[in-house]
Design an enzyme around this catalytic site. Sequence first.
Site, PDB file in Angstrom:
ATOM      1  N   GLU A   1       0.820  -1.208   0.000  1.00  0.00           N
ATOM      2  CA  GLU A   1       0.000   0.000   0.000  1.00  0.00           C
ATOM      3  C   GLU A   1       0.857   1.263   0.000  1.00  0.00           C
ATOM      4  O   GLU A   1       0.478   2.284  -0.602  1.00  0.00           O
ATOM      5  CB  GLU A   1      -0.978  -0.002   1.187  1.00  0.00           C
ATOM      6  CG  GLU A   1      -0.371  -0.249   2.534  1.00  0.00           C
ATOM      7  CD  GLU A   1      -0.379  -1.710   2.932  1.00  0.00           C
ATOM      8  OE1 GLU A   1      -0.903  -2.023   4.011  1.00  0.00           O
ATOM      9  OE2 GLU A   1       0.172  -2.536   2.168  1.00  0.00           O
TER      10      GLU A   1
ATOM     11  N   CYS B   1       1.656   1.158   8.229  1.00  0.00           N
ATOM     12  CA  CYS B   1       1.076   1.575   6.951  1.00  0.00           C
ATOM     13  C   CYS B   1      -0.133   2.485   7.164  1.00  0.00           C
ATOM     14  O   CYS B   1      -0.452   3.300   6.298  1.00  0.00           O
ATOM     15  CB  CYS B   1       0.659   0.351   6.147  1.00  0.00           C
ATOM     16  SG  CYS B   1       2.064  -0.599   5.497  1.00  0.00           S
TER      17      CYS B   1
ATOM     18  N   THR C   1      14.727 -41.715   2.008  1.00  0.00           N
ATOM     19  CA  THR C   1      14.791 -41.186   0.643  1.00  0.00           C
ATOM     20  C   THR C   1      16.173 -40.633   0.340  1.00  0.00           C
ATOM     21  O   THR C   1      16.702 -40.814  -0.763  1.00  0.00           O
ATOM     22  CB  THR C   1      13.727 -40.085   0.462  1.00  0.00           C
ATOM     23  OG1 THR C   1      12.434 -40.656   0.648  1.00  0.00           O
ATOM     24  CG2 THR C   1      13.811 -39.452  -0.920  1.00  0.00           C
TER      25      THR C   1
ATOM     26  N   GLU D   1       8.621 -33.965   0.246  1.00  0.00           N
ATOM     27  CA  GLU D   1       8.673 -34.750  -0.991  1.00  0.00           C
ATOM     28  C   GLU D   1       8.789 -36.248  -0.775  1.00  0.00           C
ATOM     29  O   GLU D   1       8.613 -37.010  -1.712  1.00  0.00           O
ATOM     30  CB  GLU D   1       9.834 -34.260  -1.869  1.00  0.00           C
ATOM     31  CG  GLU D   1       9.532 -32.986  -2.607  1.00  0.00           C
ATOM     32  CD  GLU D   1      10.295 -32.889  -3.930  1.00  0.00           C
ATOM     33  OE1 GLU D   1      10.623 -33.923  -4.524  1.00  0.00           O
ATOM     34  OE2 GLU D   1      10.560 -31.756  -4.353  1.00  0.00           O
TER      35      GLU D   1
ATOM     36  N   GLY E   1      10.082 -39.717   2.173  1.00  0.00           N
ATOM     37  CA  GLY E   1       9.402 -40.841   1.552  1.00  0.00           C
ATOM     38  C   GLY E   1       8.048 -41.154   2.170  1.00  0.00           C
ATOM     39  O   GLY E   1       7.406 -40.315   2.802  1.00  0.00           O
TER      40      GLY E   1
END
Length: 393
Positions: free
Chosen positions: A79, A111, A223, A321, A323
């Site tokens: 803003e 702001c 993994t 991601e 395992g």
Amino acid sequence: MTERKSRAPGPPGPPSGRPPQMPSPEGATPEDEKWMDVALTHGRGGHPSPNPHVGAVVVADGQLVAAAHHERAGTEHAEILAMRAAGGRAAGATLYVTLEPCNHFGRTPPCTDAVLASKVARVVIGCRDPNPHVEGKGVEKLRAAGVDVVVGVREAEARGLIAAWGKHITTGLPYVSLKLALSLDGRIATRSGVSKWVTGPDARAKVHVLRSRHDAIAVGIGTALADDPRLTVRDAPGESPTRIVFDTKLRLPTSSRLAQTARQTPTVVLCGFDASPGAEEELAGLGVECVRGPTSSEGRLDAVAALRLLAQRGYVSLMVEGGAELAGSFLAGRLADELHAFIAPILLGPRGRAGAVDWAGPDTPQQAPRIAAPRWELVGEDAYAHGPIVYPD
């Protein structure tokens, strides 16, 4: 502390597609939704984490005067930038902003002070600030000064824009996206353990886009040992997120690609309090940050405690991601907020390998976690289903 890199534009969180129409808030005009849509579009730009995505536009006499978004943490808010670009034309105009203007000192001044100084006549807000220490105070200050304030225009979309930050600020946990790549029969590897590649190149490129939109990406030690992944962004624009390994016993080899490239791409290993000090010292010598946390009764890292440790280090969004065990623990604990499933048109067979998610699971289909209002796409030859996860009571 590991330095976080900036993410590519576009926040993680619920899809940007428009949800079912909600009633217009009191005081809203037919034009307000149109201009809030413009503010939302601008708000998806930038790299503001750990701050929220915010967009703002200034409109005078039915014409767009200025538009801006929050680019990076520590820089001026949307803003402020929009009103500066509007200059004297802001006086008497309408400011559209996707999130309630702040009324406190942080890295930047409030702001609300700048909004009042600009002499805008009207402020239309997408949603209130969910921070329990802030919510409503910006609106109250503007109204007390005589500004006409409307709250709740395109509220669902505005909340979706800040979904990751909203969870982080209200719970102290990161927003978690769970990514799965699986066959038609729900497998992530062949019976011999080969998982490269279940899905095609288009799906993998889409995954790299998703990586670039998160602060961090996580895998379990299984993994990491089986695939020796890089977990970087290579097939899409954007920088690589911090790499996280859930490794209770600190088994990540110093010869792994994650450890060997830790000085190029920040890498954090979450381990138990009793993990080997010697292994930590060797990994630290390569630039890997080891963070210790409590373990569960099963001897694994406590998932909630691990997430809290990541949030304390400024990670607002996390993509998990693999395992299968790590994915299962996040679903069992109701810790995953959205799901990204890439389904390849192949059959790998059930023998010798767990499914994409290894957990006890629900007793009935009605109790199963599911994607709310799933979005389906075709990515190359693979199906891609994604959306926020809901957990039935």
